[in-house]
Design a protein around this motif. Structure first.
Motif, PDB file in Angstrom:
ATOM      1  N   ARG A   7       0.838  -1.178   0.000  1.00 33.65           N
ATOM      2  CA  ARG A   7       0.000   0.000   0.000  1.00 33.65           C
ATOM      3  C   ARG A   7       0.870   1.223   0.000  1.00 33.65           C
ATOM      4  O   ARG A   7       1.860   1.305   0.702  1.00 33.65           O
ATOM      5  CB  ARG A   7      -0.880   0.045   1.235  1.00 33.65           C
ATOM      6  CG  ARG A   7      -1.947  -1.009   1.213  1.00 33.65           C
ATOM      7  CD  ARG A   7      -2.867  -0.768   2.359  1.00 33.65           C
ATOM      8  NE  ARG A   7      -3.890  -1.769   2.390  1.00 33.65           N
ATOM      9  CZ  ARG A   7      -4.776  -1.913   3.309  1.00 33.65           C
ATOM     10  NH1 ARG A   7      -4.764  -1.109   4.338  1.00 33.65           N
ATOM     11  NH2 ARG A   7      -5.675  -2.842   3.255  1.00 33.65           N
ATOM     12  N   GLN A   8       0.374   2.155  -0.726  1.00 34.61           N
ATOM     13  CA  GLN A   8       1.093   3.412  -0.737  1.00 34.61           C
ATOM     14  C   GLN A   8       0.177   4.486  -0.192  1.00 34.61           C
ATOM     15  O   GLN A   8      -0.979   4.585  -0.562  1.00 34.61           O
ATOM     16  CB  GLN A   8       1.521   3.774  -2.153  1.00 34.61           C
ATOM     17  CG  GLN A   8       2.536   2.825  -2.712  1.00 34.61           C
ATOM     18  CD  GLN A   8       2.945   3.238  -4.115  1.00 34.61           C
ATOM     19  OE1 GLN A   8       2.344   4.115  -4.707  1.00 34.61           O
ATOM     20  NE2 GLN A   8       3.971   2.612  -4.619  1.00 34.61           N
ATOM     21  N   PHE A   9       0.665   5.241   0.722  1.00 30.16           N
ATOM     22  CA  PHE A   9      -0.099   6.306   1.319  1.00 30.16           C
ATOM     23  C   PHE A   9       0.270   7.605   0.671  1.00 30.16           C
ATOM     24  O   PHE A   9       1.431   7.894   0.437  1.00 30.16           O
ATOM     25  CB  PHE A   9       0.173   6.390   2.822  1.00 30.16           C
ATOM     26  CG  PHE A   9      -0.334   5.184   3.561  1.00 30.16           C
ATOM     27  CD1 PHE A   9      -1.679   5.076   3.879  1.00 30.16           C
ATOM     28  CD2 PHE A   9       0.514   4.164   3.934  1.00 30.16           C
ATOM     29  CE1 PHE A   9      -2.144   3.978   4.553  1.00 30.16           C
ATOM     30  CE2 PHE A   9       0.049   3.074   4.611  1.00 30.16           C
ATOM     31  CZ  PHE A   9      -1.291   2.969   4.924  1.00 30.16           C
ATOM     32  N   VAL A  10      -0.769   8.364   0.385  1.00 34.89           N
ATOM     33  CA  VAL A  10      -0.538   9.670  -0.225  1.00 34.89           C
ATOM     34  C   VAL A  10      -0.698  10.703   0.872  1.00 34.89           C
ATOM     35  O   VAL A  10      -1.700  10.751   1.590  1.00 34.89           O
ATOM     36  CB  VAL A  10      -1.537   9.937  -1.365  1.00 34.89           C
ATOM     37  CG1 VAL A  10      -1.342  11.313  -1.951  1.00 34.89           C
ATOM     38  CG2 VAL A  10      -1.422   8.865  -2.400  1.00 34.89           C
ATOM     39  N   LYS A  11       0.236  11.529   1.006  1.00 38.63           N
ATOM     40  CA  LYS A  11       0.192  12.569   1.999  1.00 38.63           C
ATOM     41  C   LYS A  11      -0.620  13.730   1.441  1.00 38.63           C
ATOM     42  O   LYS A  11      -0.369  14.185   0.342  1.00 38.63           O
ATOM     43  CB  LYS A  11       1.613  13.018   2.333  1.00 38.63           C
ATOM     44  CG  LYS A  11       1.672  13.930   3.510  1.00 38.63           C
ATOM     45  CD  LYS A  11       3.109  14.179   3.874  1.00 38.63           C
ATOM     46  CE  LYS A  11       3.135  15.052   5.113  1.00 38.63           C
ATOM     47  NZ  LYS A  11       4.488  15.364   5.500  1.00 38.63           N
ATOM     48  N   PRO A  12      -1.692  14.204   2.188  1.00 35.55           N
ATOM     49  CA  PRO A  12      -2.498  15.303   1.666  1.00 35.55           C
ATOM     50  C   PRO A  12      -1.661  16.566   1.546  1.00 35.55           C
ATOM     51  O   PRO A  12      -0.733  16.808   2.303  1.00 35.55           O
ATOM     52  CB  PRO A  12      -3.606  15.483   2.709  1.00 35.55           C
ATOM     53  CG  PRO A  12      -3.139  14.781   3.930  1.00 35.55           C
ATOM     54  CD  PRO A  12      -2.129  13.769   3.509  1.00 35.55           C
ATOM     55  N   ALA A  13      -2.066  17.373   0.575  1.00 35.16           N
ATOM     56  CA  ALA A  13      -1.314  18.588   0.300  1.00 35.16           C
ATOM     57  C   ALA A  13      -1.561  19.636   1.383  1.00 35.16           C
ATOM     58  O   ALA A  13      -0.692  20.463   1.648  1.00 35.16           O
ATOM     59  CB  ALA A  13      -1.691  19.150  -1.054  1.00 35.16           C
ATOM     60  N   SER A  14      -2.802  19.586   2.005  1.00 32.52           N
ATOM     61  CA  SER A  14      -3.081  20.558   3.064  1.00 32.52           C
ATOM     62  C   SER A  14      -3.681  19.833   4.264  1.00 32.52           C
ATOM     63  O   SER A  14      -4.152  18.703   4.151  1.00 32.52           O
ATOM     64  CB  SER A  14      -4.053  21.632   2.565  1.00 32.52           C
ATOM     65  OG  SER A  14      -5.291  21.046   2.248  1.00 32.52           O
TER      66      SER A  14
END
Length: 168
Positions: A7-14
């Motif tokens: 799984r890859q987690f995407v870090k939110p931009a804000s």
């Protein structure tokens, strides 16, 4: 493990916004306000009510108890009395028929006073007998009328004696 994907987690931009957006709320409230403003005048309907005129009337004085008023008393032993005169049960209907025959049609009223210990069946027989004798209105009296005369003696029952109510 080769068949599994990582799984890859995407870090939110804000950062997440924790404030409520009130613009849609205000829109909904304003629409509801407009709807209620339009509908409310349509809901007002006049109801016609006829109120009787208020007139100050003098209370009629109760009639004096006299021989014209027929009062049938039923004692606990089943004996009948018409205007304080003891009557045999066999003579009750005939005697009452003669007394009612001398009255005008709108004055054929008979009041009944039964002892608390009197048999209910005897009271019904007395009521039926009065109807068959020609009585138009039957009334039940629970107390003696004011200044009533019983067996030649006058009885003072106080100042607030209720008038018996006739029952058709």
């Amino acid at each position: 493990m080769a068949g599994r994907k990582q799984r890859q987690f995407v870090k939110p931009a804000s950062a997440p916004n924790s404030e409520i957006n009130v613009t849609p709320l205000v829109d909904v409230v304003l629409v509801l306000l407009i709807i209620f403003m339009v509908v409310t005048p349509l809901m007002e309907k006049d109801i016609l009510v006829r109120v009787p005129d208020t007139e100050v009337e003098q209370e009629p004085t109760p009639p004096d108890p006299n021989d014209q008023q027929l009062v049938v008393q039923l004692d606990k032993d089943g004996g009948y009395s018409i205007n304080t005169e003891k009557i045999q049960p066999a003579d009750y209907v005939n005697r009452l028929k003669r007394m009612l025959a001398a009255k005008k049609p709108d004055e054929k009223i008979v009041f009944f006073m039964a002892d608390d210990a009197a048999n209910y069946g005897r009271l019904i027989v007395a009521l039926d007998g009065a109807k068959s004798a020609g009585a138009k209105v039957l009334g039940m009296a629970t107390e003696l009328p004011q200044n009533a005369v019983i067996q030649g003696t006058q009885v003072d029952t106080g100042t607030a004696a209720p008038a018996p109510a006739p029952a058709p």
